[in-house]
Design a protein around this motif. Structure first.
Motif, PDB file in Angstrom:
ATOM      1  N   ASN A  91       3.229  -4.434 -15.629  1.00  0.00           N
ATOM      2  CA  ASN A  91       2.705  -3.570 -16.684  1.00  0.00           C
ATOM      3  C   ASN A  91       2.261  -2.265 -16.047  1.00  0.00           C
ATOM      4  O   ASN A  91       1.850  -2.255 -14.901  1.00  0.00           O
ATOM      5  N   PHE A  92       2.334  -1.176 -16.784  1.00  0.00           N
ATOM      6  CA  PHE A  92       1.827   0.076 -16.226  1.00  0.00           C
ATOM      7  C   PHE A  92       1.251   0.958 -17.315  1.00  0.00           C
ATOM      8  O   PHE A  92       1.524   0.786 -18.503  1.00  0.00           O
ATOM      9  N   ILE A  93       0.412   1.894 -16.883  1.00  0.00           N
ATOM     10  CA  ILE A  93      -0.310   2.802 -17.771  1.00  0.00           C
ATOM     11  C   ILE A  93       0.115   4.232 -17.432  1.00  0.00           C
ATOM     12  O   ILE A  93       0.196   4.588 -16.265  1.00  0.00           O
ATOM     13  N   PHE A  94       0.395   5.020 -18.466  1.00  0.00           N
ATOM     14  CA  PHE A  94       0.679   6.437 -18.241  1.00  0.00           C
ATOM     15  C   PHE A  94       0.201   7.240 -19.428  1.00  0.00           C
ATOM     16  O   PHE A  94       0.088   6.679 -20.520  1.00  0.00           O
ATOM     17  N   PRO A  95      -0.124   8.506 -19.326  1.00  0.00           N
ATOM     18  CA  PRO A  95      -0.305   9.205 -18.056  1.00  0.00           C
ATOM     19  C   PRO A  95      -1.589   8.735 -17.370  1.00  0.00           C
ATOM     20  O   PRO A  95      -2.547   8.363 -18.025  1.00  0.00           O
ATOM     21  N   ASN A  96      -1.564   8.749 -16.087  1.00  0.00           N
ATOM     22  CA  ASN A  96      -2.729   8.346 -15.303  1.00  0.00           C
ATOM     23  C   ASN A  96      -2.776   9.223 -14.067  1.00  0.00           C
ATOM     24  O   ASN A  96      -1.936   9.072 -13.194  1.00  0.00           O
ATOM     25  N   PRO A  97      -3.692  10.152 -14.026  1.00  0.00           N
ATOM     26  CA  PRO A  97      -4.868  10.354 -14.873  1.00  0.00           C
ATOM     27  C   PRO A  97      -4.507  10.869 -16.261  1.00  0.00           C
ATOM     28  O   PRO A  97      -3.472  11.485 -16.458  1.00  0.00           O
TER      29      PRO A  97
ATOM     30  N   LEU B  24       0.828  -1.195   0.000  1.00  0.00           N
ATOM     31  CA  LEU B  24       0.000   0.000   0.000  1.00  0.00           C
ATOM     32  C   LEU B  24       0.871   1.257   0.000  1.00  0.00           C
ATOM     33  O   LEU B  24       1.752   1.399   0.838  1.00  0.00           O
ATOM     34  N   SER B  25       0.636   2.133  -0.968  1.00  0.00           N
ATOM     35  CA  SER B  25       1.360   3.403  -1.060  1.00  0.00           C
ATOM     36  C   SER B  25       0.362   4.543  -1.039  1.00  0.00           C
ATOM     37  O   SER B  25      -0.758   4.403  -1.534  1.00  0.00           O
ATOM     38  N   TYR B  26       0.777   5.670  -0.465  1.00  0.00           N
ATOM     39  CA  TYR B  26      -0.068   6.852  -0.381  1.00  0.00           C
ATOM     40  C   TYR B  26       0.554   7.964  -1.213  1.00  0.00           C
ATOM     41  O   TYR B  26       1.772   8.151  -1.202  1.00  0.00           O
ATOM     42  N   TYR B  27      -0.304   8.711  -1.931  1.00  0.00           N
ATOM     43  CA  TYR B  27       0.151   9.804  -2.772  1.00  0.00           C
ATOM     44  C   TYR B  27      -0.613  11.069  -2.398  1.00  0.00           C
ATOM     45  O   TYR B  27      -1.825  11.041  -2.200  1.00  0.00           O
ATOM     46  N   LEU B  28       0.128  12.189  -2.328  1.00  0.00           N
ATOM     47  CA  LEU B  28      -0.453  13.474  -1.973  1.00  0.00           C
ATOM     48  C   LEU B  28       0.280  14.550  -2.768  1.00  0.00           C
ATOM     49  O   LEU B  28       1.505  14.550  -2.839  1.00  0.00           O
TER      50      LEU B  28
ATOM     51  N   GLU C 188      -2.700   0.140  -4.039  1.00  0.00           N
ATOM     52  CA  GLU C 188      -2.080  -1.115  -3.620  1.00  0.00           C
ATOM     53  C   GLU C 188      -1.426  -1.746  -4.832  1.00  0.00           C
ATOM     54  O   GLU C 188      -2.069  -1.962  -5.858  1.00  0.00           O
ATOM     55  N   PHE C 189      -0.134  -2.021  -4.706  1.00  0.00           N
ATOM     56  CA  PHE C 189       0.600  -2.655  -5.787  1.00  0.00           C
ATOM     57  C   PHE C 189       0.992  -4.055  -5.354  1.00  0.00           C
ATOM     58  O   PHE C 189       1.526  -4.255  -4.267  1.00  0.00           O
TER      59      PHE C 189
ATOM     60  N   ASN D 128      -4.767  -6.241 -13.617  1.00  0.00           N
ATOM     61  CA  ASN D 128      -5.856  -5.262 -13.547  1.00  0.00           C
ATOM     62  C   ASN D 128      -5.300  -3.962 -13.036  1.00  0.00           C
ATOM     63  O   ASN D 128      -4.496  -3.942 -12.092  1.00  0.00           O
ATOM     64  N   HIS D 129      -5.738  -2.864 -13.626  1.00  0.00           N
ATOM     65  CA  HIS D 129      -5.247  -1.542 -13.287  1.00  0.00           C
ATOM     66  C   HIS D 129      -6.419  -0.579 -13.192  1.00  0.00           C
ATOM     67  O   HIS D 129      -7.449  -0.797 -13.823  1.00  0.00           O
ATOM     68  N   LYS D 130      -6.238   0.477 -12.446  1.00  0.00           N
ATOM     69  CA  LYS D 130      -7.211   1.569 -12.391  1.00  0.00           C
ATOM     70  C   LYS D 130      -6.722   2.675 -13.313  1.00  0.00           C
ATOM     71  O   LYS D 130      -5.520   2.953 -13.383  1.00  0.00           O
TER      72      LYS D 130
END
Length: 134
Positions: A54-60, A23-27, A46-47, A128-130
């Motif tokens: 795999n990763f998605i960018f830019p996100n948002p 679990l990581s927090y971003y601010l 949560e990673f 699965n990714h958000k």
């Protein structure tokens, strides 16, 4: 870098290419020229080991263009990408043999802003990714 006194909105993004497992927090903190600090809503992600491949960018994504980087694929391997809205309706799908590590998708036809679920299926499993579309 600060953009000074602008009347137009300025968008920024950053990608965590090496997230910690768990679990990581971003601010986001914004420092105004007058010293005032404004913070965004803190989010947690949560990673798992599987999701970090795999990763998605830019996100948002602000313009509907996203890039999906596949780190564990075989050249010309079949890949299936499915994107679901918040109620589980399939809003985008792609099935192709993958010849490069990165796929660029144009999601401009998805007009509703919000959070989406992205399923990436390769021969060695699925992740699965958000995804947030602004």
């Amino acid at each position: 870098d600060a953009t000074g006194n602008q009347q137009n909105q300025t968008d920024y993004s950053i990608t965590d290419y090496n997230p910690l497992i768990g679990l990581s927090y971003y601010l986001l903190l914004q420092y105004d020229m007058n010293g005032k600090v404004v913070d965004s809503k803190m989010i947690s992600l949560e990673f798992t080991k599987e999701l970090s491949n795999n990763f998605i960018f830019p996100n948002p994504s602000c313009d509907g263009i996203i890039n999906i980087v596949l780190t564990n694929y075989t050249h010309n391997e079949p890949v299936e990408i499915s994107i679901y809205d918040s109620v589980g309706t399939l809003v985008y799908s792609l099935s192709q043999n993958q010849t490069a590590e990165m796929i660029q998708l144009n999601l401009e036809k998805i007009t509703m802003k919000g959070m989406y679920s992205v399923k990436i299926k390769l021969s060695n499993g699925e992740t699965n990714h958000k995804l947030i579309l602004n």
